[in-house]
Design a protein around this motif. Sequence first.
Motif, PDB file in Angstrom:
ATOM      1  N   TRP A  37       0.846  -1.199   0.000  1.00  0.00           N
ATOM      2  CA  TRP A  37       0.000   0.000   0.000  1.00  0.00           C
ATOM      3  C   TRP A  37       0.879   1.245   0.000  1.00  0.00           C
ATOM      4  N   TYR A  38       1.896   1.260   0.868  1.00  0.00           N
ATOM      5  CA  TYR A  38       2.779   2.421   0.986  1.00  0.00           C
ATOM      6  C   TYR A  38       3.524   2.687  -0.321  1.00  0.00           C
ATOM      7  N   GLU A  39       4.055   1.640  -0.915  1.00  0.00           N
ATOM      8  CA  GLU A  39       4.824   1.776  -2.160  1.00  0.00           C
ATOM      9  C   GLU A  39       3.948   2.172  -3.344  1.00  0.00           C
ATOM     10  N   SER A  40       2.633   1.958  -3.238  1.00  0.00           N
ATOM     11  CA  SER A  40       1.736   2.321  -4.343  1.00  0.00           C
ATOM     12  C   SER A  40       1.509   3.829  -4.439  1.00  0.00           C
ATOM     13  N   ILE A  41       1.871   4.557  -3.398  1.00  0.00           N
ATOM     14  CA  ILE A  41       1.733   6.023  -3.405  1.00  0.00           C
ATOM     15  C   ILE A  41       2.911   6.607  -4.184  1.00  0.00           C
ATOM     16  N   PRO A  42       2.658   7.486  -5.151  1.00  0.00           N
ATOM     17  CA  PRO A  42       3.773   8.083  -5.901  1.00  0.00           C
ATOM     18  C   PRO A  42       4.787   8.722  -4.935  1.00  0.00           C
ATOM     19  N   GLN A  43       6.065   8.480  -5.201  1.00  0.00           N
ATOM     20  CA  GLN A  43       7.117   8.899  -4.278  1.00  0.00           C
ATOM     21  C   GLN A  43       7.102  10.402  -3.990  1.00  0.00           C
ATOM     22  N   ASP A  44       6.747  11.213  -4.991  1.00  0.00           N
ATOM     23  CA  ASP A  44       6.779  12.661  -4.776  1.00  0.00           C
ATOM     24  C   ASP A  44       5.681  13.148  -3.824  1.00  0.00           C
ATOM     25  N   ILE A  45       4.664  12.321  -3.550  1.00  0.00           N
ATOM     26  CA  ILE A  45       3.624  12.718  -2.580  1.00  0.00           C
ATOM     27  C   ILE A  45       3.496  11.724  -1.434  1.00  0.00           C
ATOM     28  N   ARG A  46       4.426  10.764  -1.349  1.00  0.00           N
ATOM     29  CA  ARG A  46       4.369   9.730  -0.311  1.00  0.00           C
ATOM     30  C   ARG A  46       4.606  10.369   1.061  1.00  0.00           C
ATOM     31  N   PRO A  47       3.682  10.174   2.013  1.00  0.00           N
ATOM     32  CA  PRO A  47       3.830  10.784   3.342  1.00  0.00           C
ATOM     33  C   PRO A  47       4.864  10.049   4.200  1.00  0.00           C
ATOM     34  N   GLU A  48       5.349  10.726   5.203  1.00  0.00           N
ATOM     35  CA  GLU A  48       6.268  10.121   6.164  1.00  0.00           C
ATOM     36  C   GLU A  48       5.540   9.010   6.923  1.00  0.00           C
ATOM     37  N   ARG A  49       6.289   8.016   7.363  1.00  0.00           N
ATOM     38  CA  ARG A  49       5.705   6.913   8.132  1.00  0.00           C
ATOM     39  C   ARG A  49       5.505   7.282   9.604  1.00  0.00           C
ATOM     40  N   ASP A  50       6.402   8.092  10.147  1.00  0.00           N
ATOM     41  CA  ASP A  50       6.429   8.349  11.587  1.00  0.00           C
ATOM     42  C   ASP A  50       5.493   9.506  11.970  1.00  0.00           C
ATOM     43  N   GLN A  51       4.215   9.274  11.792  1.00  0.00           N
ATOM     44  CA  GLN A  51       3.175  10.247  12.139  1.00  0.00           C
ATOM     45  C   GLN A  51       1.879   9.465  12.302  1.00  0.00           C
ATOM     46  N   PRO A  52       0.890  10.033  12.946  1.00  0.00           N
ATOM     47  CA  PRO A  52      -0.398   9.325  13.052  1.00  0.00           C
ATOM     48  C   PRO A  52      -1.039   9.105  11.676  1.00  0.00           C
ATOM     49  N   TYR A  53      -1.688   7.952  11.548  1.00  0.00           N
ATOM     50  CA  TYR A  53      -2.476   7.614  10.367  1.00  0.00           C
ATOM     51  C   TYR A  53      -3.895   7.327  10.834  1.00  0.00           C
ATOM     52  N   TYR A  54      -4.860   7.808  10.072  1.00  0.00           N
ATOM     53  CA  TYR A  54      -6.265   7.760  10.462  1.00  0.00           C
ATOM     54  C   TYR A  54      -7.070   6.843   9.547  1.00  0.00           C
ATOM     55  N   HIS A  55      -7.919   6.029  10.155  1.00  0.00           N
ATOM     56  CA  HIS A  55      -8.893   5.217   9.426  1.00  0.00           C
ATOM     57  C   HIS A  55     -10.168   6.056   9.358  1.00  0.00           C
ATOM     58  N   LEU A  56     -10.678   6.253   8.162  1.00  0.00           N
ATOM     59  CA  LEU A  56     -11.838   7.128   7.964  1.00  0.00           C
ATOM     60  C   LEU A  56     -12.980   6.410   7.264  1.00  0.00           C
ATOM     61  N   PHE A  57     -14.202   6.725   7.688  1.00  0.00           N
ATOM     62  CA  PHE A  57     -15.376   6.450   6.864  1.00  0.00           C
ATOM     63  C   PHE A  57     -15.462   7.662   5.944  1.00  0.00           C
ATOM     64  N   ALA A  58     -15.094   7.478   4.692  1.00  0.00           N
ATOM     65  CA  ALA A  58     -14.935   8.607   3.777  1.00  0.00           C
ATOM     66  C   ALA A  58     -16.060   8.674   2.756  1.00  0.00           C
ATOM     67  N   GLU A  59     -16.302   9.908   2.281  1.00  0.00           N
ATOM     68  CA  GLU A  59     -17.276  10.129   1.219  1.00  0.00           C
ATOM     69  C   GLU A  59     -16.743  11.167   0.249  1.00  0.00           C
ATOM     70  N   SER A  60     -16.993  10.919  -1.022  1.00  0.00           N
ATOM     71  CA  SER A  60     -16.733  11.907  -2.061  1.00  0.00           C
ATOM     72  C   SER A  60     -18.079  12.199  -2.717  1.00  0.00           C
ATOM     73  N   ASP A  61     -18.068  12.952  -3.781  1.00  0.00           N
ATOM     74  CA  ASP A  61     -19.336  13.274  -4.445  1.00  0.00           C
ATOM     75  C   ASP A  61     -20.066  12.043  -4.962  1.00  0.00           C
ATOM     76  N   ASP A  62     -19.312  10.975  -5.285  1.00  0.00           N
ATOM     77  CA  ASP A  62     -19.955   9.820  -5.921  1.00  0.00           C
ATOM     78  C   ASP A  62     -19.676   8.472  -5.269  1.00  0.00           C
ATOM     79  N   ALA A  63     -19.048   8.448  -4.080  1.00  0.00           N
ATOM     80  CA  ALA A  63     -18.730   7.145  -3.490  1.00  0.00           C
ATOM     81  C   ALA A  63     -18.556   7.222  -1.974  1.00  0.00           C
ATOM     82  N   TYR A  64     -18.757   6.075  -1.325  1.00  0.00           N
ATOM     83  CA  TYR A  64     -18.454   5.885   0.092  1.00  0.00           C
ATOM     84  C   TYR A  64     -17.392   4.804   0.180  1.00  0.00           C
ATOM     85  N   TYR A  65     -16.413   4.969   1.041  1.00  0.00           N
ATOM     86  CA  TYR A  65     -15.339   3.994   1.169  1.00  0.00           C
ATOM     87  C   TYR A  65     -14.627   4.196   2.500  1.00  0.00           C
TER      88      TYR A  65
END
Length: 108
Positions: A37-65
């Motif tokens: 999952w981590y490696e699938s993020i493009p390197q130029d926008i890949r976030p640091e590992r040593d910070q909190p990560y949040y699990h979200l019930f997310a919504e966009s204009d056309d989807a829930y995930y």
Amino acid sequence: MRRLARFGVGDVVRHKMFDFRGVVFDIDPTFANSEEWYESIPQDIRPERDQPYYHLFAESDDAYYVAYVSQQNLTGDGIGGPVDHPNIAEMFDEFVDGRYVMHPGLTH
């Protein structure tokens, strides 16, 4: 250096780069997803590992995930309204003062 979580369970947040908002339902103190999952993020926008990560019930204009987002990529929602994700009722009772209140049986 480990950073403190800026958001808590029940907070409504917005992604800084992508157009979606969500409700925090769990927090990892540092990155805890798969290496793939981590490696699938493009390197130029890949976030640091040593910070909190949040699990979200997310919504966009056309989807829930469910989303997994680094703290550096989240900000407070600013809208102040509820999120319509269908799984919210599994963990939260109500929406009060801009955040969701967890079911009493699920809190520690």
